[in-house]
Design a protein around this motif. Structure first.
Motif, PDB file in Angstrom:
ATOM      1  N   LEU A   1      40.047  45.386  47.356  1.00  0.00           N
ATOM      2  CA  LEU A   1      40.921  44.550  48.187  1.00  0.00           C
ATOM      3  C   LEU A   1      41.976  43.854  47.336  1.00  0.00           C
ATOM      4  CD1 LEU A   1      38.432  42.832  50.684  1.00  0.00           C
ATOM      5  CD2 LEU A   1      40.078  44.651  51.180  1.00  0.00           C
ATOM      6  N   VAL A   2      41.572  43.379  46.156  1.00  0.00           N
ATOM      7  CA  VAL A   2      42.517  42.724  45.259  1.00  0.00           C
ATOM      8  C   VAL A   2      43.572  43.716  44.782  1.00  0.00           C
ATOM      9  CG1 VAL A   2      42.769  41.643  42.988  1.00  0.00           C
ATOM     10  CG2 VAL A   2      40.921  40.938  44.516  1.00  0.00           C
ATOM     11  N   LEU A   3      43.147  44.920  44.423  1.00  0.00           N
ATOM     12  CA  LEU A   3      44.079  45.919  43.922  1.00  0.00           C
ATOM     13  C   LEU A   3      45.081  46.338  44.996  1.00  0.00           C
ATOM     14  CD1 LEU A   3      41.697  48.202  41.802  1.00  0.00           C
ATOM     15  CD2 LEU A   3      43.155  46.316  41.032  1.00  0.00           C
ATOM     16  N   GLU A   4      44.691  46.248  46.265  1.00  0.00           N
ATOM     17  CA  GLU A   4      45.605  46.588  47.356  1.00  0.00           C
ATOM     18  C   GLU A   4      46.467  45.406  47.778  1.00  0.00           C
ATOM     19  OE1 GLU A   4      44.359  48.854  50.664  1.00  0.00           O
ATOM     20  OE2 GLU A   4      43.167  50.256  49.488  1.00  0.00           O
ATOM     21  N   SER A   5      46.212  44.236  47.196  1.00  0.00           N
ATOM     22  CA  SER A   5      47.087  43.099  47.410  1.00  0.00           C
ATOM     23  C   SER A   5      48.224  43.169  46.392  1.00  0.00           C
ATOM     24  CB  SER A   5      46.302  41.789  47.271  1.00  0.00           C
ATOM     25  OG  SER A   5      45.242  41.729  48.211  1.00  0.00           O
ATOM     26  N   ASP A   6      49.172  42.252  46.495  1.00  0.00           N
ATOM     27  CA  ASP A   6      50.345  42.310  45.628  1.00  0.00           C
ATOM     28  C   ASP A   6      50.283  41.314  44.479  1.00  0.00           C
ATOM     29  OD1 ASP A   6      51.914  44.239  47.298  1.00  0.00           O
ATOM     30  OD2 ASP A   6      51.619  42.643  48.767  1.00  0.00           O
ATOM     31  N   ILE A   7      49.757  40.131  44.739  1.00  0.00           N
ATOM     32  CA  ILE A   7      49.650  39.085  43.732  1.00  0.00           C
ATOM     33  C   ILE A   7      48.221  38.566  43.769  1.00  0.00           C
ATOM     34  CG2 ILE A   7      50.437  36.790  43.028  1.00  0.00           C
ATOM     35  CD1 ILE A   7      53.077  37.417  44.525  1.00  0.00           C
ATOM     36  N   CYS A   8      47.599  38.468  42.612  1.00  0.00           N
ATOM     37  CA  CYS A   8      46.243  37.922  42.532  1.00  0.00           C
ATOM     38  C   CYS A   8      46.268  36.614  41.756  1.00  0.00           C
ATOM     39  CB  CYS A   8      45.292  38.916  41.861  1.00  0.00           C
ATOM     40  SG  CYS A   8      43.624  38.254  41.622  1.00  0.00           S
ATOM     41  N   ILE A   9      45.772  35.556  42.398  1.00  0.00           N
ATOM     42  CA  ILE A   9      45.564  34.273  41.740  1.00  0.00           C
ATOM     43  C   ILE A   9      44.062  34.067  41.657  1.00  0.00           C
ATOM     44  CG2 ILE A   9      45.944  31.785  41.866  1.00  0.00           C
ATOM     45  CD1 ILE A   9      48.484  32.389  43.463  1.00  0.00           C
ATOM     46  N   ALA A  10      43.550  33.853  40.453  1.00  0.00           N
ATOM     47  CA  ALA A  10      42.108  33.802  40.232  1.00  0.00           C
ATOM     48  C   ALA A  10      41.665  32.405  39.833  1.00  0.00           C
ATOM     49  CB  ALA A  10      41.697  34.795  39.153  1.00  0.00           C
ATOM     50  N   ALA A  11      40.537  31.984  40.379  1.00  0.00           N
ATOM     51  CA  ALA A  11      39.874  30.783  39.876  1.00  0.00           C
ATOM     52  C   ALA A  11      39.299  31.093  38.502  1.00  0.00           C
ATOM     53  CB  ALA A  11      38.771  30.350  40.835  1.00  0.00           C
ATOM     54  N   ASP A  12      39.126  30.061  37.690  1.00  0.00           N
ATOM     55  CA  ASP A  12      38.655  30.294  36.327  1.00  0.00           C
ATOM     56  C   ASP A  12      37.210  30.778  36.256  1.00  0.00           C
ATOM     57  OD1 ASP A  12      37.498  27.891  37.076  1.00  0.00           O
ATOM     58  OD2 ASP A  12      38.588  26.683  35.606  1.00  0.00           O
ATOM     59  N   ASP A  13      36.491  30.760  37.400  1.00  0.00           N
ATOM     60  CA  ASP A  13      35.121  31.280  37.400  1.00  0.00           C
ATOM     61  C   ASP A  13      35.036  32.715  37.918  1.00  0.00           C
ATOM     62  OD1 ASP A  13      35.635  30.928  40.099  1.00  0.00           O
ATOM     63  OD2 ASP A  13      33.799  29.803  40.529  1.00  0.00           O
ATOM     64  N   ALA A  14      36.171  33.345  38.181  1.00  0.00           N
ATOM     65  CA  ALA A  14      36.166  34.690  38.774  1.00  0.00           C
ATOM     66  C   ALA A  14      35.660  35.735  37.785  1.00  0.00           C
ATOM     67  CB  ALA A  14      37.563  35.061  39.258  1.00  0.00           C
ATOM     68  N   LEU A  15      34.906  36.701  38.323  1.00  0.00           N
ATOM     69  CA  LEU A  15      34.411  37.841  37.547  1.00  0.00           C
ATOM     70  C   LEU A  15      34.814  39.118  38.276  1.00  0.00           C
ATOM     71  CD1 LEU A  15      30.817  36.546  36.714  1.00  0.00           C
ATOM     72  CD2 LEU A  15      32.730  36.756  35.103  1.00  0.00           C
ATOM     73  N   PHE A  16      35.573  39.980  37.608  1.00  0.00           N
ATOM     74  CA  PHE A  16      36.071  41.215  38.191  1.00  0.00           C
ATOM     75  C   PHE A  16      35.227  42.382  37.670  1.00  0.00           C
ATOM     76  CE2 PHE A  16      39.476  38.195  38.035  1.00  0.00           C
ATOM     77  CZ  PHE A  16      40.232  38.407  39.191  1.00  0.00           C
ATOM     78  N   GLY A  17      34.658  43.173  38.584  1.00  0.00           N
ATOM     79  CA  GLY A  17      33.800  44.238  38.096  1.00  0.00           C
ATOM     80  C   GLY A  17      33.611  45.390  39.056  1.00  0.00           C
TER      81      GLY A  17
END
Length: 256
Positions: A113-129
């Motif tokens: 879903l993030v990759l299909e979005s245009d801009i990603c703003i992440a909280a500092d606790d985010a883990l991408f996997g």
């Protein structure tokens, strides 16, 4: 809708995954409700930008694979794939800017879903996997992941199934900003308002050109530009933009 919340404020649509007990994992129900949201974002000319976020402890922990233990993997894996496919905005040709505001778990289908979005703003606790390999399930969007991530990082995430931190995702260009958790939605809303100051028709066209123009050679791009860009340049907003620039004032967009 039960597992997705949808609201519009001004020209901004807020799409919120709302199944926190299951960490917003993508079930067929959630995918179908997202499909309705994306159709509204696409077709409502008063919506100029969308913010995608998640309720509860995580943005999205991936696909909901309940029942996969029955052994009927071909059918059930296909069902999961179709759910993730239907949940994403690209399959519905949403040519409007989408900001993903993510926290904690951003895994599997959630990362899609993030990759299909245009801009990603992440909280500092985010883990991408991409944790699928932990249970010997191939990552189903592996054929297209190189469109979004550098080869080495994509390969590491695919084959080790270990998540990367928000900071590393930022350094790799996966997200554009990392902010404290409590500032996440504030930052996303500020970005959305900033986008609303620019010409909406120009943004819609730019996104359509970006995706439809992939892989086209120069000769093929000319008719695409004629089809998509020229009408925007000749629109009422196109004229208003030029007038406002000459008159040194803010333009008033009417999305027509």
């Amino acid at each position: 809708m039960d597992v997705v919340k949808f609201r519009v404020e001004g020209h901004i649509a807020y799409v919120t995954l709302n199944d926190p007990a299951k960490l917003n994992a993508i079930s067929m129900q959630l995918a179908c409700e997202l499909e309705e949201c994306w159709a509204e974002v696409r077709d409502n000319r008063d919506i100029w930008v969308a913010v995608l976020n998640g309720e509860g402890r995580s943005f999205c922990a991936g696909a909901n694979t309940e029942g996969m233990g029955s052994g009927n993997y071909a059918i059930e894996t296909h069902s999961v794939l179709m759910g993730v496919h239907r949940a994403g905005p690209l399959s519905h040709k949403v040519y409007k800017p989408i900001i993903a505001a993510v926290h904690r778990h951003v895994l599997g289908g959630g990362l899609a879903l993030v990759l299909e979005s245009d801009i990603c703003i992440a909280a500092d606790d985010a883990l991408f996997g991409l944790p699928e390999a932990k249970v010997n399930v191939p990552t189903l969007f592996a054929p297209v992941i190189d469109r979004f991530l550098p080869h080495s990082l994509a390969s590491e995430m695919l084959y080790t199934a270990k998540p990367v931190s928000a900071q590393r995702a930022y350094e790799a260009g996966l997200c554009s900003r990392v902010v404290p958790r409590e500032k996440l939605m504030e930052e996303a809303e500020a970005m959305a308002l900033s986008i609303c100051e620019t010409g909406p028709l120009a943004n819609f066209a730019a996104k359509e050109l970006y995706y439809r123009g992939r892989g086209l050679d120069y000769d093929a791009l000319i008719p695409l530009l004629q089809e998509v860009a020229v009408p925007v340049m000749n629109s009422e907003d196109g004229l208003e933009g030029r007038r406002a620039f000459k008159e040194k004032r803010k333009p008033v967009w009417r999305c027509r």
